[in-house]
Design an enzyme around this catalytic site. Sequence first.
Site, PDB file in Angstrom:
ATOM      1  N   HIS A 108      -4.895  -0.650   5.673  1.00 19.52           N
ATOM      2  CA  HIS A 108      -4.480   0.086   6.878  1.00 19.52           C
ATOM      3  C   HIS A 108      -5.453  -0.073   8.041  1.00 19.52           C
ATOM      4  O   HIS A 108      -6.078   0.889   8.464  1.00 19.52           O
ATOM      5  CB  HIS A 108      -4.228   1.568   6.574  1.00 19.52           C
ATOM      6  CG  HIS A 108      -5.221   2.238   5.654  1.00 19.52           C
ATOM      7  ND1 HIS A 108      -6.584   2.197   5.857  1.00 19.52           N
ATOM      8  CD2 HIS A 108      -5.044   2.960   4.525  1.00 19.52           C
ATOM      9  CE1 HIS A 108      -7.188   2.861   4.902  1.00 19.52           C
ATOM     10  NE2 HIS A 108      -6.272   3.332   4.068  1.00 19.52           N
ATOM     11  N   ASP A 129       1.193   2.643   3.556  1.00 20.76           N
ATOM     12  CA  ASP A 129       0.357   3.828   3.325  1.00 20.76           C
ATOM     13  C   ASP A 129       1.212   5.092   3.402  1.00 20.76           C
ATOM     14  O   ASP A 129       0.708   6.157   3.793  1.00 20.76           O
ATOM     15  CB  ASP A 129      -0.819   3.903   4.313  1.00 20.76           C
ATOM     16  CG  ASP A 129      -1.910   4.851   3.835  1.00 20.76           C
ATOM     17  OD1 ASP A 129      -1.913   5.212   2.639  1.00 20.76           O
ATOM     18  OD2 ASP A 129      -2.754   5.241   4.657  1.00 20.76           O
ATOM     19  N   HIS A 181       0.865  -1.200   0.000  1.00 21.53           N
ATOM     20  CA  HIS A 181       0.000   0.000   0.000  1.00 21.53           C
ATOM     21  C   HIS A 181       0.891   1.236   0.000  1.00 21.53           C
ATOM     22  O   HIS A 181       1.477   1.593   1.018  1.00 21.53           O
ATOM     23  CB  HIS A 181      -0.905   0.008   1.241  1.00 21.53           C
ATOM     24  CG  HIS A 181      -1.901   1.131   1.230  1.00 21.53           C
ATOM     25  ND1 HIS A 181      -3.236   0.944   1.526  1.00 21.53           N
ATOM     26  CD2 HIS A 181      -1.774   2.458   0.959  1.00 21.53           C
ATOM     27  CE1 HIS A 181      -3.866   2.094   1.445  1.00 21.53           C
ATOM     28  NE2 HIS A 181      -3.002   3.039   1.102  1.00 21.53           N
ATOM     29  N   HIS A 231     -10.618   1.191   1.464  1.00 18.88           N
ATOM     30  CA  HIS A 231     -10.409   2.171   2.537  1.00 18.88           C
ATOM     31  C   HIS A 231     -11.645   2.062   3.429  1.00 18.88           C
ATOM     32  O   HIS A 231     -12.709   2.541   3.069  1.00 18.88           O
ATOM     33  CB  HIS A 231     -10.252   3.586   1.974  1.00 18.88           C
ATOM     34  CG  HIS A 231     -10.008   4.613   3.038  1.00 18.88           C
ATOM     35  ND1 HIS A 231      -8.819   5.300   3.163  1.00 18.88           N
ATOM     36  CD2 HIS A 231     -10.785   5.044   4.061  1.00 18.88           C
ATOM     37  CE1 HIS A 231      -8.881   6.107   4.213  1.00 18.88           C
ATOM     38  NE2 HIS A 231     -10.067   5.977   4.768  1.00 18.88           N
ATOM     39  N   HIS A 247       1.564   5.382  -1.687  1.00 21.92           N
ATOM     40  CA  HIS A 247       1.246   6.573  -2.501  1.00 21.92           C
ATOM     41  C   HIS A 247       2.563   7.196  -2.944  1.00 21.92           C
ATOM     42  O   HIS A 247       3.413   7.489  -2.103  1.00 21.92           O
ATOM     43  CB  HIS A 247       0.464   7.605  -1.689  1.00 21.92           C
ATOM     44  CG  HIS A 247      -0.815   7.080  -1.147  1.00 21.92           C
ATOM     45  ND1 HIS A 247      -2.020   7.231  -1.806  1.00 21.92           N
ATOM     46  CD2 HIS A 247      -1.093   6.378  -0.019  1.00 21.92           C
ATOM     47  CE1 HIS A 247      -2.983   6.647  -1.090  1.00 21.92           C
ATOM     48  NE2 HIS A 247      -2.447   6.128  -0.005  1.00 21.92           N
ATOM     49  N   LYS A 256      -9.139  -0.136  -6.193  1.00 16.57           N
ATOM     50  CA  LYS A 256      -9.245   0.483  -4.872  1.00 16.57           C
ATOM     51  C   LYS A 256     -10.589   1.173  -4.698  1.00 16.57           C
ATOM     52  O   LYS A 256     -10.997   1.977  -5.537  1.00 16.57           O
ATOM     53  CB  LYS A 256      -8.114   1.519  -4.698  1.00 16.57           C
ATOM     54  CG  LYS A 256      -8.135   2.296  -3.388  1.00 16.57           C
ATOM     55  CD  LYS A 256      -7.663   1.466  -2.210  1.00 16.57           C
ATOM     56  CE  LYS A 256      -7.795   2.186  -0.881  1.00 16.57           C
ATOM     57  NZ  LYS A 256      -6.679   3.051  -0.554  1.00 16.57           N
TER      58      LYS A 256
END
Length: 344
Positions: free
Chosen positions: A174, A247, A13, A136, A15, A99
């Site tokens: 997460h 994350d 995970h 999420h 970004h 996602k």
Amino acid sequence: MNKLTLIQPDDWHLHVRNGAILKTVIAHTAKQFARAIIMPNLNPPVLTVGQAMDYRSEIMQALPANSNFNPLMTLYLTNRLTEDEVKKASKSEYVHAIKLYPAGATTNSDSGVNDFKDIYPILETMEKVDLPLLIHGEVTGNDCDIFDREKVFVESSLNDIVKRFPNLRIVVEHVTTKEAVDFVLTASDKIAATITPQHLMFNRNAILAGGIRPHHYCLPIIKREHHRKALVEAAISGNPKFFLGTDSAPHLTGAKESSCGCAGCYSAYGAIELYAEVFEQAGALDKLEGFASLYGADFYQLTRNIKTITLQKQNWTVPASYQVDDKTITPLKSSEVIGWKLAS
Ligand code: DOR
Ligand code: ZN
């Protein structure tokens, strides 16, 4: 133990944004991790296989020379996603998951889904073609206390999705609460979860006690101590349902140190070292390799990595910030000491 050699880990995970931030942060990830699941919440979001391929090329170009890092791409689930695009994604060797953001849950989630019933046909197709759904897991809206948003999501929406699509592989991203851990533990082996370093290291005092610390603010927000303990237990349990997902979510320092600061902790600079500290403190360094390097690959039905990395027990001080053009990113544990160091 002064030295720890592991099969090279993957980050399930991550970004990385684009432009100048991408260039800075991708080098940090690529020096530790073999692969990473790249989140699609760009502005505008990554909606199609074509856009995912363009984004992948941008990432490949931003990598340091001679890097073997492999970005694993994802699509962003909106009401506009078609069943044909899902089938195309499942056939692509570069796209590995889709996602789901509830609309408004977090950074760049405005295009997310308001009513999950609208996307049931898409979930059915994903279940058929066996393409994982990454969730999420938070309800949105001000009628729910921000510290309860994950728990309520698990009780309401997640339960329903799992019952309706029993063969859909799902990663509850997460996880931050004991309730989410318990849900994953009792669910079928199609259901797994990622755990971030910040949710293993900190409880909510780290955000609010003795002053507001914006660099500890992420979503889902860090919870109470008993939740942190449940997450550590899950991470060190050796249960393959729980694996590493940082994350890591870089924002410029000014966007976080603001009257309305962005959500996201930047951990990619030293992620595996941060996890090593957590596992050491829990007396479970022997469980790090499964969590960091094996279980995620197995869940995604990818081959396990072959190369290894070595960590040394050695104190080093995290830089105060990382430069991005004429701006900076402030890392998690900025200017603090970490007790494990990746051997170059
Ligand atoms: O804290 C977060 N930051 N949580 C998310 O879900 C998104 C992320 C981001 O993209 O900044
Ligand atoms: Zn994220």
